[in-house]
Design an enzyme around this catalytic site. Structure first.
Site, PDB file in Angstrom:
ATOM      1  N   ASP A 165       3.042   4.947   9.844  1.00 56.39           N
ATOM      2  CA  ASP A 165       1.589   4.423  10.103  1.00 56.39           C
ATOM      3  C   ASP A 165       0.787   5.397  10.987  1.00 56.39           C
ATOM      4  OD1 ASP A 165      -0.130   1.390   9.314  1.00 56.39           O
ATOM      5  OD2 ASP A 165      -0.907   2.856  10.635  1.00 56.39           O
TER       6      ASP A 165
ATOM      7  N   LYS B  51     -11.144   4.052  -5.076  1.00 60.06           N
ATOM      8  CA  LYS B  51      -9.918   3.694  -5.899  1.00 60.06           C
ATOM      9  C   LYS B  51      -9.789   4.224  -7.494  1.00 60.06           C
ATOM     10  CE  LYS B  51      -7.542   1.466  -2.737  1.00 60.06           C
ATOM     11  NZ  LYS B  51      -6.391   1.684  -2.680  1.00 60.06           N
TER      12      LYS B  51
ATOM     13  N   TYR C  37     -15.350   2.309  -1.307  1.00 59.97           N
ATOM     14  CA  TYR C  37     -14.091   1.750  -1.612  1.00 59.97           C
ATOM     15  C   TYR C  37     -13.450   1.730  -3.163  1.00 59.97           C
ATOM     16  CZ  TYR C  37      -9.920  -1.538  -1.506  1.00 59.97           C
ATOM     17  OH  TYR C  37      -8.586  -2.062  -1.626  1.00 59.97           O
TER      18      TYR C  37
ATOM     19  N   GLY D  55      -0.091  -2.591   8.034  1.00 62.17           N
ATOM     20  CA  GLY D  55      -1.201  -3.413   7.654  1.00 62.17           C
ATOM     21  C   GLY D  55      -0.646  -4.786   7.145  1.00 62.17           C
TER      22      GLY D  55
ATOM     23  N   ASP E 209      -0.036  10.372  10.289  1.00 66.13           N
ATOM     24  CA  ASP E 209      -1.414  10.322   9.750  1.00 66.13           C
ATOM     25  C   ASP E 209      -1.421  10.984   8.367  1.00 66.13           C
ATOM     26  OD1 ASP E 209      -4.174  10.603   9.253  1.00 66.13           O
ATOM     27  OD2 ASP E 209      -4.827  11.405  11.218  1.00 66.13           O
TER      28      ASP E 209
END
Ligand code: NAD
Ligand code: AKB
Length: 320
Positions: A34, A147, A143, A11, A53
């Protein structure tokens, strides 16, 4: 630290942070992984890469055994904009991926885990200016919900299992090497590419949408410093506020115009505006400064100068 496993290394952040860690700890001691096999040649050629994964707990355990891993930098996640399009996916990858990493780390007694948090932990009820370290954490994005949960879960594991889980609440991270993966702050990357290529940018946030940001070299510096910090000094281990500067799209456009005077910007806010509006304008990162010496190197104009120079170099080498 003998061997460090990176998840989500392909990423925006992993593609650069993994290489920075290889410089410090040695290429063969930093294992990149990844779920996607689309990773840069630099990353693939400089050290080991594993297709992994984070939803597959057995595969995580096997990788940790195979490479004799004692620390994990867990970057695999679904970010805010993609997460609002598919909240179930964000919950699954962010929560279950993190639980798998924490559980394997507990079972195998790993030395340290670093998992980034985000300014997305904040919500509409959080004080918007100079947001304190300890404050209201009631986000309205999936999201952000994940978090907050990961920060709290990390605290739980630290408290009850004596583990060493650390994290930082990154602001929007701006870089030029790997495109961002679907966040609300992605405009602040795209704007530089469009400025160099076509001298114009159509922004998906309003001109006055103020958000905390940071250039990638500072993100790497902050993450490395927290990873290496003395555990005894960490009082806010799993979610340190860190920031470099706070800007609006109009501020970024003005900074670009100092180098590309005829740059033009238009504004067509979309669903990401609501996400940005739910976050804060600026963060107080004094705990990070006091507890592990955090200090950014780049302000907006210094970043703009560097990033435009790098993108121009890339564009010129394509033509040649
Ligand atoms: P990104 O979207 O660019 O990369 C995430 C990576 O995770 C991708 O390479 C993807 O293939 C991988 N991934 C997704 N699902 C996976 C799975 N099931 N198993 C393994 N890998 C999987 O994200 P990023 O910007 O590099 O973010 C890294 C971390 O930093 C995340 O925790 C993110 O929440 C956090 N963060 C990023 C920013 C930012 O501005 N980039 C800001 C705040 C926090
Ligand atoms: C996003 O916009 O989702 C990320 C973040 C601030 O966590 N860049």
């Amino acid at each position: 630290m003998k061997r460090i496993l990176f998840t989500g290394c392909g990423g925006q952040i992993g593609s650069e942070l993994t290489l920075a860690f290889r410089q410090i700890y040695g290429n063969d001691n930093v294992i990149a992984s990844d779920v996607s096999d689309k990773i840069s040649t630099d990353l693939r050629e400089s050290g080991p890469f594993v297709h992994l994964d984070v939803l597959d707990k057995n595969a995580i355990a096997e990788t940790i055994d195979k490479y004799n891993i004692d620390a994990v930098v867990h970057l695999a996640a679904i970010l805010s904009a993609v997460g609002e399009k598919n909240p179930q996916l964000a919950w699954n990858v962010n929560i279950n991926g993190s639980v798998n990493i924490f559980e394997v780390a507990r079972e195998k007694k790993l030395e340290r885990i670093l998992v980034p948090s985000s300014m997305a932990v904040f919500g509409p009820d959080t004080p918007k200016e100079n947001t304190p370290q300890k404050t209201v954490l009631i986000p309205t994005t999936m999201y952000g919900v994940t978090k907050v949960a990961i920060e709290l879960l990390g605290n739980y594991y630290n408290l009850h299992y004596g583990m060493d889980i650390r994290g930082l609440r990154y602001p929007g991270i701006i870089s030029h090497k790997t495109p961002p993966g679907g966040g609300t702050t992605d405009y602040a990357v795209a704007i530089y590419f469009d400025a160099v290529k076509q001298k114009s940018y159509d922004c998906f946030l309003r001109a006055d949408s103020m958000l905390p940001m940071m250039y990638m070299p500072d993100c790497i510096k902050a993450t490395t410093e927290l990873f290496q910090a003395d555990k005894n000094k960490l009082k806010n281990a799993t979610g340190y506020n860190v920031t470099a500067f706070s800007v609006t799209p109009a501020d970024v456009a003005n900074s670009i115009r100092k180098i590309i005077p005829d740059f033009e910007i238009t504004y067509h806010p979309d669903f990401r505006q609501d996400i940005a509006d739910s976050w804060v304008n600026s963060m107080d990162d004094n705990s990070a400064r006091e507890e592990w010496g955090w200090q950014p190197d780049f302000n907006l104009d210094a970043m703009t100068e560097d990033i435009i120079k790098e993108i121009q170099l890339k564009e010129t080498s394509k033509v040649i």
